[in-house]
Design a protein around this motif. Structure first.
Motif, PDB file in Angstrom:
ATOM      1  N   PHE A  17      42.768  21.893   8.171  1.00 50.43           N
ATOM      2  CA  PHE A  17      42.869  21.268   9.480  1.00 50.43           C
ATOM      3  C   PHE A  17      43.875  22.059  10.329  1.00 50.43           C
ATOM      4  N   PRO A  18      43.493  23.265  10.783  1.00 47.08           N
ATOM      5  CA  PRO A  18      44.440  24.104  11.504  1.00 47.08           C
ATOM      6  C   PRO A  18      44.931  23.465  12.783  1.00 47.08           C
ATOM      7  N   ALA A  19      44.126  22.644  13.455  1.00 47.63           N
ATOM      8  CA  ALA A  19      44.552  22.031  14.711  1.00 47.63           C
ATOM      9  C   ALA A  19      45.693  21.060  14.488  1.00 47.63           C
ATOM     10  N   LEU A  20      45.648  20.379  13.323  1.00 50.38           N
ATOM     11  CA  LEU A  20      46.700  19.420  13.024  1.00 50.38           C
ATOM     12  C   LEU A  20      47.954  20.121  12.513  1.00 50.38           C
ATOM     13  N   ALA A  21      47.762  21.289  11.835  1.00 47.28           N
ATOM     14  CA  ALA A  21      48.885  21.969  11.225  1.00 47.28           C
ATOM     15  C   ALA A  21      49.604  22.894  12.191  1.00 47.28           C
ATOM     16  N   SER A  22      49.021  23.201  13.350  1.00 46.99           N
ATOM     17  CA  SER A  22      49.610  24.157  14.274  1.00 46.99           C
ATOM     18  C   SER A  22      50.864  23.590  14.916  1.00 46.99           C
ATOM     19  N   ALA A  23      51.693  24.499  15.438  1.00 45.66           N
ATOM     20  CA  ALA A  23      52.965  24.108  16.032  1.00 45.66           C
ATOM     21  C   ALA A  23      52.743  23.428  17.374  1.00 45.66           C
ATOM     22  N   ALA A  24      53.700  22.603  17.759  1.00 43.12           N
ATOM     23  CA  ALA A  24      53.644  21.937  19.056  1.00 43.12           C
ATOM     24  C   ALA A  24      53.960  22.939  20.156  1.00 43.12           C
ATOM     25  N   ASP A  25      53.250  22.834  21.285  1.00 47.42           N
ATOM     26  CA  ASP A  25      53.495  23.762  22.385  1.00 47.42           C
ATOM     27  C   ASP A  25      54.291  23.075  23.488  1.00 47.42           C
ATOM     28  N   LEU A  26      54.529  23.808  24.562  1.00 41.91           N
ATOM     29  CA  LEU A  26      55.369  23.320  25.651  1.00 41.91           C
ATOM     30  C   LEU A  26      54.759  22.102  26.331  1.00 41.91           C
ATOM     31  N   ALA A  27      53.447  22.097  26.517  1.00 38.62           N
ATOM     32  CA  ALA A  27      52.788  20.970  27.180  1.00 38.62           C
ATOM     33  C   ALA A  27      52.925  19.694  26.352  1.00 38.62           C
ATOM     34  N   GLN A  28      52.779  19.804  25.043  1.00 38.44           N
ATOM     35  CA  GLN A  28      52.919  18.625  24.189  1.00 38.44           C
ATOM     36  C   GLN A  28      54.350  18.089  24.206  1.00 38.44           C
ATOM     37  N   ILE A  29      55.319  18.982  24.192  1.00 36.99           N
ATOM     38  CA  ILE A  29      56.716  18.554  24.242  1.00 36.99           C
ATOM     39  C   ILE A  29      57.014  17.870  25.569  1.00 36.99           C
ATOM     40  N   TYR A  30      56.432  18.384  26.645  1.00 35.95           N
ATOM     41  CA  TYR A  30      56.652  17.782  27.968  1.00 35.95           C
ATOM     42  C   TYR A  30      56.091  16.366  28.016  1.00 35.95           C
ATOM     43  N   ARG A  31      54.923  16.160  27.448  1.00 33.04           N
ATOM     44  CA  ARG A  31      54.330  14.814  27.463  1.00 33.04           C
ATOM     45  C   ARG A  31      55.151  13.838  26.601  1.00 33.04           C
ATOM     46  N   LEU A  32      55.710  14.341  25.530  1.00 30.30           N
ATOM     47  CA  LEU A  32      56.610  13.497  24.736  1.00 30.30           C
ATOM     48  C   LEU A  32      57.845  13.118  25.555  1.00 30.30           C
ATOM     49  N   ALA A  33      58.362  14.079  26.293  1.00 25.06           N
ATOM     50  CA  ALA A  33      59.559  13.833  27.103  1.00 25.06           C
ATOM     51  C   ALA A  33      59.283  12.816  28.203  1.00 25.06           C
ATOM     52  N   GLN A  34      58.084  12.827  28.765  1.00 18.83           N
ATOM     53  CA  GLN A  34      57.746  11.854  29.810  1.00 18.83           C
ATOM     54  C   GLN A  34      57.874  10.424  29.304  1.00 18.83           C
ATOM     55  N   ASP A  35      57.595  10.219  28.040  1.00 18.77           N
ATOM     56  CA  ASP A  35      57.645   8.867  27.478  1.00 18.77           C
ATOM     57  C   ASP A  35      58.991   8.517  26.859  1.00 18.77           C
ATOM     58  N   ASN A  36      59.823   9.540  26.583  1.00 20.05           N
ATOM     59  CA  ASN A  36      61.021   9.273  25.793  1.00 20.05           C
ATOM     60  C   ASN A  36      62.333   9.690  26.444  1.00 20.05           C
ATOM     61  N   ASP A  37      62.287  10.534  27.469  1.00 24.45           N
ATOM     62  CA  ASP A  37      63.538  10.998  28.053  1.00 24.45           C
ATOM     63  C   ASP A  37      64.207   9.877  28.845  1.00 24.45           C
ATOM     64  N   PRO A  38      65.437   9.494  28.509  1.00 24.05           N
ATOM     65  CA  PRO A  38      66.081   8.376  29.208  1.00 24.05           C
ATOM     66  C   PRO A  38      66.262   8.621  30.704  1.00 24.05           C
ATOM     67  N   GLN A  39      66.588   9.845  31.091  1.00 23.60           N
ATOM     68  CA  GLN A  39      66.781  10.135  32.509  1.00 23.60           C
ATOM     69  C   GLN A  39      65.492   9.920  33.297  1.00 23.60           C
ATOM     70  N   PHE A  40      64.356  10.344  32.738  1.00 21.76           N
ATOM     71  CA  PHE A  40      63.095  10.191  33.446  1.00 21.76           C
ATOM     72  C   PHE A  40      62.651   8.735  33.469  1.00 21.76           C
ATOM     73  N   ILE A  41      62.901   8.019  32.394  1.00 19.07           N
ATOM     74  CA  ILE A  41      62.580   6.592  32.370  1.00 19.07           C
ATOM     75  C   ILE A  41      63.389   5.861  33.431  1.00 19.07           C
ATOM     76  N   ALA A  42      64.673   6.216  33.547  1.00 22.46           N
ATOM     77  CA  ALA A  42      65.515   5.606  34.583  1.00 22.46           C
ATOM     78  C   ALA A  42      65.012   5.960  35.974  1.00 22.46           C
ATOM     79  N   ALA A  43      64.564   7.189  36.166  1.00 21.31           N
ATOM     80  CA  ALA A  43      64.045   7.609  37.475  1.00 21.31           C
ATOM     81  C   ALA A  43      62.783   6.836  37.835  1.00 21.31           C
ATOM     82  N   ARG A  44      61.928   6.572  36.840  1.00 19.78           N
ATOM     83  CA  ARG A  44      60.708   5.806  37.098  1.00 19.78           C
ATOM     84  C   ARG A  44      61.041   4.373  37.509  1.00 19.78           C
ATOM     85  N   ALA A  45      62.031   3.777  36.843  1.00 15.98           N
ATOM     86  CA  ALA A  45      62.448   2.416  37.206  1.00 15.98           C
ATOM     87  C   ALA A  45      63.098   2.395  38.590  1.00 15.98           C
TER      88      ALA A  45
END
Length: 449
Positions: A17-45
């Motif tokens: 399953f190479p797609a599952l085993a491959s490393a995370a890229d910049l776009a995936q990290i950015y989408r994680l940050a959109q949901d988890n970064d406290p500064q961005f969550i505060a900005a949305r509120a």
């Protein structure tokens, strides 16, 4: 259940399953940050809170309706002078009243509504600035990890090459074709490379934790830059156009422009405090009371125009008007400072991209030359026309050039993103263009020993 089973199999046999085993890229990290970064969550509120300014401002133009009621116990003592009798009436009265007030002319309320709409514009610009800031923070942290990983790989490669040279120097000394000085020099360089490896591993760990602070969890393996990645120059290739766009469209400029407009309208609002106000007022209600054993029942309705003309308010309104004028001057100065700052940032990052591209090109050529020089020095050492220190210096030159090339490449990529942010144009599409330069099947070292 099937999905869980597949994930378990993928964990055991990642090659299937190479797609599952491959490393995370910049776009995936950015989408994680959109949901988890406290500064961005505060900005949305904060954006959601700022958008409520519009209905709050509109409420000053709409009717107000209130319902009131009262129940009163009355205990009166009435004395009649001139020989009359004294009475002591006690009775209870109850009443309720429905009141409607519709502003007809309150100029300060209209200005407040305009200010509320500008406050929404300001909140939206602040949020867009926070979104751009998230992209830049994620990219900075991601590239810091990649750069630390590239540096660690260069240190390890340099250490391995020095180890070979050390082994060769020891053998040459044993057979009498080299002096003990060669061994000592190689040993010193090897010890230095070992210290550099420890520092590089520590730096990589720190950079990974900085990225983790944004995304909220361990980022895992990260996709590295493709070996054949080509950086593109800024378009348009005219710094003046970028500066002009930054002066108008930078989100920092938009925020300060909204603040200046709000301050301008505040002066008008305080001036309107001297104007008369006109309201339509209507009441409907009912009262009931007992007096002397008799029930008094009253229904009432009334409507009218209420005019209020301020004559003197202790000088407070005039003072608030002067205060608003001073704040307007400060806001206008802030807007000008933001405009100049945006122009400076556009120039800085445009030159950063242009100079970075030239530096990357030069360092690529330097790396080829230093590798050729290393090969020549190794051959010369074998045939006796070069000494050990020449080979060690050549090894160190290759290491330094690889390190500088990686840093220049990542700095140029960041300058490209910062240039887009300077003109208020940085978006996910720009992040995806950079993301296309990454190879998810090639990741950076973890730094674990």
């Amino acid at each position: 259940m099937f999905k869980l089973s597949r994930l378990l199999v993928a964990a055991a046999f990642p090659a299937l399953f190479p797609a599952l085993a491959s490393a995370a890229d910049l776009a995936q990290i950015y989408r994680l940050a959109q949901d988890n970064d406290p500064q961005f969550i505060a900005a949305r509120a904060t954006l959601a809170a700022g958008q409520e300014k519009a209905p709050q401002g509109l409420s000053g133009l709409l009717p107000n309706i209130s319902l009131s009621g009262a129940s009163t116990w009355n205990d009166n003592e009435i004395k009649l002078h001139g020989g009359g009798a004294m009475s002591n009436p006690r009775f209870n009265s109850n009443s309720y009243q429905l009141t409607l007030a519709q502003p007809l002319f309150r100029w300060q309320n209209w200005i407040a509504y305009d200010q509320a709409k500008l406050q929404v514009v300001q909140a939206e610009a602040n949020f867009e600035q926070a979104r751009q800031d998230l992209i830049l923070r994620v990219a900075q942290a991601y590239f810091d990890v990649l750069n630390a990983g590239e540096n660690l790989q260069a240190v390890q490669a340099n250490k391995a090459a020095i180890a070979q040279q050390l082994e060769l120097a020891k053998k040459s000394f044993e057979v009498g074709t080299a002096t003990i000085t060669d061994t000592h020099e190689a040993q010193a360089r090897y010890d230095l490379a070992s210290a550099q490896e420890i520092a590089a591993e520590s730096d990589l760990e720190v950079k990974r934790r900085a990225l983790q602070a944004i995304v909220g969890n361990e980022p895992g393996a990260l996709a590295a830059l493709r070996k054949d990645a080509e950086l593109s120059p800024p378009q348009p290739a005219d710094m003046a156009q970028w500066v002009s766009a930054a002066e108008k469209d930078s989100y920092g400029v938009q925020v300060q422009r909204a603040l200046a407009d709000i301050a301008e309208r505040e002066v008008d609002k305080q001036r309107a405090g001297h104007y008369p106000t006109v309201d339509l007022v209507a009441n409907q209600g009912h009262s009931k009371s007992y007096f002397g054993g008799n029930l008094i029942d009253t229904d009432f309705k009334n409507a009218g125009i209420q005019v209020s003309i301020p004559l003197f308010q202790g000088g407070g309104q005039v003072s608030r008007q002067r205060e608003a004028a001073a704040n307007r001057s400060a806001a206008q100065a802030g807007f000008e400072a933001a405009r100049r700052g945006a122009a400076l940032a556009a120039r800085q990052y445009y030159l950063g991209v242009a100079n970075g591209l030239a530096q990357v090109k030069a360092l690529k050529a330097a790396l080829v030359s230093s590798q050729s020089a290393l090969a020549s020095n190794k051959l010369g050492y074998e045939v006796g026309v070069r000494i050990n220190i020449d080979v060690l210096n050549a090894e160190n030159q290759v290491y330094n050039t690889r390190r500088d090339l990686a840093r220049a490449t990542f700095d140029t990529l960041l300058a490209q993103l910062r240039l887009q942010a300077a003109v208020g144009a940085l978006g996910e599409a720009d992040l995806l263009r950079v993301n296309a330069l990454l190879d998810r099947q090639r990741d950076v070292p973890t730094g674990a020993r």
